[in-house]
Motif scaffolding. Structure first.
Motif, PDB file in Angstrom:
ATOM      1  N   ILE A 118      12.472  11.770  14.092  1.00  0.00           N
ATOM      2  CA  ILE A 118      12.602  11.341  12.702  1.00  0.00           C
ATOM      3  C   ILE A 118      11.214  11.317  12.082  1.00  0.00           C
ATOM      4  O   ILE A 118      10.331  10.596  12.555  1.00  0.00           O
ATOM      5  CB  ILE A 118      13.233   9.941  12.617  1.00  0.00           C
ATOM      6  CG1 ILE A 118      14.613   9.928  13.283  1.00  0.00           C
ATOM      7  CG2 ILE A 118      13.327   9.482  11.160  1.00  0.00           C
ATOM      8  CD1 ILE A 118      15.182   8.527  13.482  1.00  0.00           C
ATOM      9  N   ILE A 119      11.005  12.126  11.071  1.00  0.00           N
ATOM     10  CA  ILE A 119       9.735  12.145  10.353  1.00  0.00           C
ATOM     11  C   ILE A 119       9.881  11.267   9.117  1.00  0.00           C
ATOM     12  O   ILE A 119      10.832  11.432   8.343  1.00  0.00           O
ATOM     13  CB  ILE A 119       9.347  13.575   9.932  1.00  0.00           C
ATOM     14  CG1 ILE A 119       9.255  14.480  11.146  1.00  0.00           C
ATOM     15  CG2 ILE A 119       8.030  13.562   9.153  1.00  0.00           C
ATOM     16  CD1 ILE A 119       8.186  14.095  12.143  1.00  0.00           C
ATOM     17  N   VAL A 120       8.971  10.330   8.953  1.00  0.00           N
ATOM     18  CA  VAL A 120       9.023   9.417   7.807  1.00  0.00           C
ATOM     19  C   VAL A 120       7.803   9.644   6.927  1.00  0.00           C
ATOM     20  O   VAL A 120       6.664   9.484   7.375  1.00  0.00           O
ATOM     21  CB  VAL A 120       9.082   7.947   8.252  1.00  0.00           C
ATOM     22  CG1 VAL A 120       9.084   7.026   7.026  1.00  0.00           C
ATOM     23  CG2 VAL A 120      10.321   7.693   9.108  1.00  0.00           C
ATOM     24  N   GLU A 121       8.055  10.037   5.687  1.00  0.00           N
ATOM     25  CA  GLU A 121       7.001  10.144   4.688  1.00  0.00           C
ATOM     26  C   GLU A 121       6.858   8.766   4.030  1.00  0.00           C
ATOM     27  O   GLU A 121       7.756   8.312   3.318  1.00  0.00           O
ATOM     28  CB  GLU A 121       7.362  11.195   3.639  1.00  0.00           C
ATOM     29  CG  GLU A 121       6.324  11.366   2.542  1.00  0.00           C
ATOM     30  CD  GLU A 121       6.764  12.336   1.462  1.00  0.00           C
ATOM     31  OE1 GLU A 121       6.103  12.373   0.411  1.00  0.00           O
ATOM     32  OE2 GLU A 121       7.782  13.028   1.676  1.00  0.00           O
ATOM     33  N   VAL A 122       5.754   8.114   4.278  1.00  0.00           N
ATOM     34  CA  VAL A 122       5.547   6.733   3.846  1.00  0.00           C
ATOM     35  C   VAL A 122       5.400   6.649   2.334  1.00  0.00           C
ATOM     36  O   VAL A 122       4.617   7.382   1.727  1.00  0.00           O
ATOM     37  CB  VAL A 122       4.301   6.141   4.533  1.00  0.00           C
ATOM     38  CG1 VAL A 122       4.017   4.737   3.998  1.00  0.00           C
ATOM     39  CG2 VAL A 122       4.487   6.116   6.047  1.00  0.00           C
ATOM     40  N   THR A 123       6.162   5.733   1.727  1.00  0.00           N
ATOM     41  CA  THR A 123       6.003   5.468   0.295  1.00  0.00           C
ATOM     42  C   THR A 123       5.428   4.084   0.041  1.00  0.00           C
ATOM     43  O   THR A 123       4.779   3.857  -0.976  1.00  0.00           O
ATOM     44  CB  THR A 123       7.352   5.609  -0.442  1.00  0.00           C
ATOM     45  OG1 THR A 123       8.320   4.742   0.167  1.00  0.00           O
ATOM     46  CG2 THR A 123       7.849   7.050  -0.371  1.00  0.00           C
ATOM     47  N   SER A 124       5.687   3.139   0.953  1.00  0.00           N
ATOM     48  CA  SER A 124       5.087   1.810   0.816  1.00  0.00           C
ATOM     49  C   SER A 124       4.954   1.175   2.189  1.00  0.00           C
ATOM     50  O   SER A 124       5.781   1.399   3.077  1.00  0.00           O
ATOM     51  CB  SER A 124       5.920   0.906  -0.107  1.00  0.00           C
ATOM     52  OG  SER A 124       7.190   0.628   0.450  1.00  0.00           O
ATOM     53  N   VAL A 125       3.918   0.375   2.351  1.00  0.00           N
ATOM     54  CA  VAL A 125       3.657  -0.292   3.628  1.00  0.00           C
ATOM     55  C   VAL A 125       2.964  -1.623   3.348  1.00  0.00           C
ATOM     56  O   VAL A 125       2.061  -1.696   2.516  1.00  0.00           O
ATOM     57  CB  VAL A 125       2.813   0.602   4.562  1.00  0.00           C
ATOM     58  CG1 VAL A 125       1.539   1.075   3.870  1.00  0.00           C
ATOM     59  CG2 VAL A 125       2.463  -0.115   5.853  1.00  0.00           C
ATOM     60  N   PHE A 126       3.422  -2.676   4.027  1.00  0.00           N
ATOM     61  CA  PHE A 126       2.757  -3.966   3.849  1.00  0.00           C
ATOM     62  C   PHE A 126       3.090  -4.897   5.000  1.00  0.00           C
ATOM     63  O   PHE A 126       4.137  -4.784   5.645  1.00  0.00           O
ATOM     64  CB  PHE A 126       3.134  -4.624   2.513  1.00  0.00           C
ATOM     65  CG  PHE A 126       4.614  -4.821   2.284  1.00  0.00           C
ATOM     66  CD1 PHE A 126       5.238  -6.010   2.603  1.00  0.00           C
ATOM     67  CD2 PHE A 126       5.370  -3.797   1.726  1.00  0.00           C
ATOM     68  CE1 PHE A 126       6.585  -6.201   2.369  1.00  0.00           C
ATOM     69  CE2 PHE A 126       6.733  -3.976   1.488  1.00  0.00           C
ATOM     70  CZ  PHE A 126       7.342  -5.173   1.813  1.00  0.00           C
ATOM     71  N   GLN A 175       0.833  -1.198   0.000  1.00  0.00           N
ATOM     72  CA  GLN A 175       0.000   0.000   0.000  1.00  0.00           C
ATOM     73  C   GLN A 175       0.874   1.256   0.000  1.00  0.00           C
ATOM     74  O   GLN A 175       2.037   1.219   0.390  1.00  0.00           O
ATOM     75  CB  GLN A 175      -0.906   0.009   1.235  1.00  0.00           C
ATOM     76  CG  GLN A 175      -1.740  -1.240   1.427  1.00  0.00           C
ATOM     77  CD  GLN A 175      -2.811  -1.390   0.367  1.00  0.00           C
ATOM     78  OE1 GLN A 175      -3.582  -0.467   0.118  1.00  0.00           O
ATOM     79  NE2 GLN A 175      -2.871  -2.554  -0.264  1.00  0.00           N
ATOM     80  N   SER A 176       0.297   2.370  -0.419  1.00  0.00           N
ATOM     81  CA  SER A 176       1.047   3.637  -0.455  1.00  0.00           C
ATOM     82  C   SER A 176       0.727   4.531   0.735  1.00  0.00           C
ATOM     83  O   SER A 176       1.290   5.619   0.866  1.00  0.00           O
ATOM     84  CB  SER A 176       0.738   4.391  -1.758  1.00  0.00           C
ATOM     85  OG  SER A 176      -0.653   4.708  -1.837  1.00  0.00           O
ATOM     86  N   LYS A 177      -0.180   4.070   1.600  1.00  0.00           N
ATOM     87  CA  LYS A 177      -0.532   4.853   2.783  1.00  0.00           C
ATOM     88  C   LYS A 177      -0.939   3.906   3.899  1.00  0.00           C
ATOM     89  O   LYS A 177      -1.146   2.705   3.679  1.00  0.00           O
ATOM     90  CB  LYS A 177      -1.648   5.842   2.466  1.00  0.00           C
ATOM     91  CG  LYS A 177      -2.925   5.197   1.970  1.00  0.00           C
ATOM     92  CD  LYS A 177      -3.946   6.263   1.567  1.00  0.00           C
ATOM     93  CE  LYS A 177      -5.218   5.603   1.037  1.00  0.00           C
ATOM     94  NZ  LYS A 177      -6.227   6.619   0.624  1.00  0.00           N
TER      95      LYS A 177
END
Length: 218
Positions: free
Chosen positions: A149-157, A36-38
């Motif tokens: 640490i701020i993480v901008e999510v690009t993929s999650v699974f 997923q992307s979010k």
């Protein structure tokens, strides 16, 4: 200690992705679709329950590093469906992960929940933030982190349970006795200045480390 003697045999070295993929069955369609992307409700629930993660970073010259991060469950703040905030707690001040993020913002996160065999993987782009309001919201015992640490999510699974089941990580019958190896302090001293032969002195050093843990966790 034995000197390095193993040498790679080019005849058995895999150096191309095509060759790699020929060694394995085709990827299951569901394994591709699950990415997923979010952050959906399941990913959010997993992160909110997790007290521990591993943070993978890489320096500008390609040197990889993995760092453990742990706190009470929910220590990683979910700012929105594509943004996470991880507090940076006191450590040894090597700052390996933080320096790597400045050089290369790509990061990988592996969220772990005690007792769960499956894990959650998150990849994204990281930034370092000193926003006082955000840091204060992540304080523990009245102590705020110096940085987040701020993480901008690009993929999650979600990741399957095979590794944890093979290792039997949570099975008490397979837990090892920490006393079978030297203490952390003794190992580090062996690797650096040399550990004392006097066991009483070594015990005092171990106790000093435990006191430091109690006083500098946050």
């Amino acid at each position: 200690m034995q000197e390095q003697t193993y040498k790679l045999d080019p005849a058995f070295t895999v150096s191309e992705e095509r060759t790699l993929r020929e060694l394995f069955p085709a990827t299951h369609d569901l394994a591709l679709k699950k990415c997923q992307s979010k952050l959906d409700k399941h990913a959010r629930d997993f992160i909110e329950r997790s007290p521990f993660l591993c943070l993978g970073t890489q320096s500008a010259d390609g040197k990889a590093d993995v760092s453990p991060r742990g706190d009470p469950p929910g220590f990683v703040k979910i700012l929105d469906q594509r943004t996470l905030a991880i507090p940076d707690r006191p450590g040894n001040n090597r700052l390996d992960s933080l320096a790597n993020i400045l050089a290369n913002p790509s990061v990988g996160l592996l969220f772990i929940i005690p007792g769960f065999d499956d894990t959650l993987r998150v990849n994204g782009k990281a930034s370092l933030i000193t926003d006082p309001e955000l840091l204060e919201s992540m304080s523990v015992g009245g102590r705020s982190p110096r940085i987040a640490i701020i993480v901008e999510v690009t993929s999650v699974f979600m990741h399957c349970a095979k590794a944890f089941r093979r290792s039997r990580l949570w099975d008490p019958n397979h837990h090892q006795d920490r006393a079978d190896m030297p203490s952390l302090m003794e190992i580090i001293l062996d690797q650096t200045t040399g550990s004392p032969e006097d066991q009483l002195e070594m015990r005092k050093l171990d106790e000093a480390l435990e006191d430091e843990y109690k006083n500098t966790m946050y």
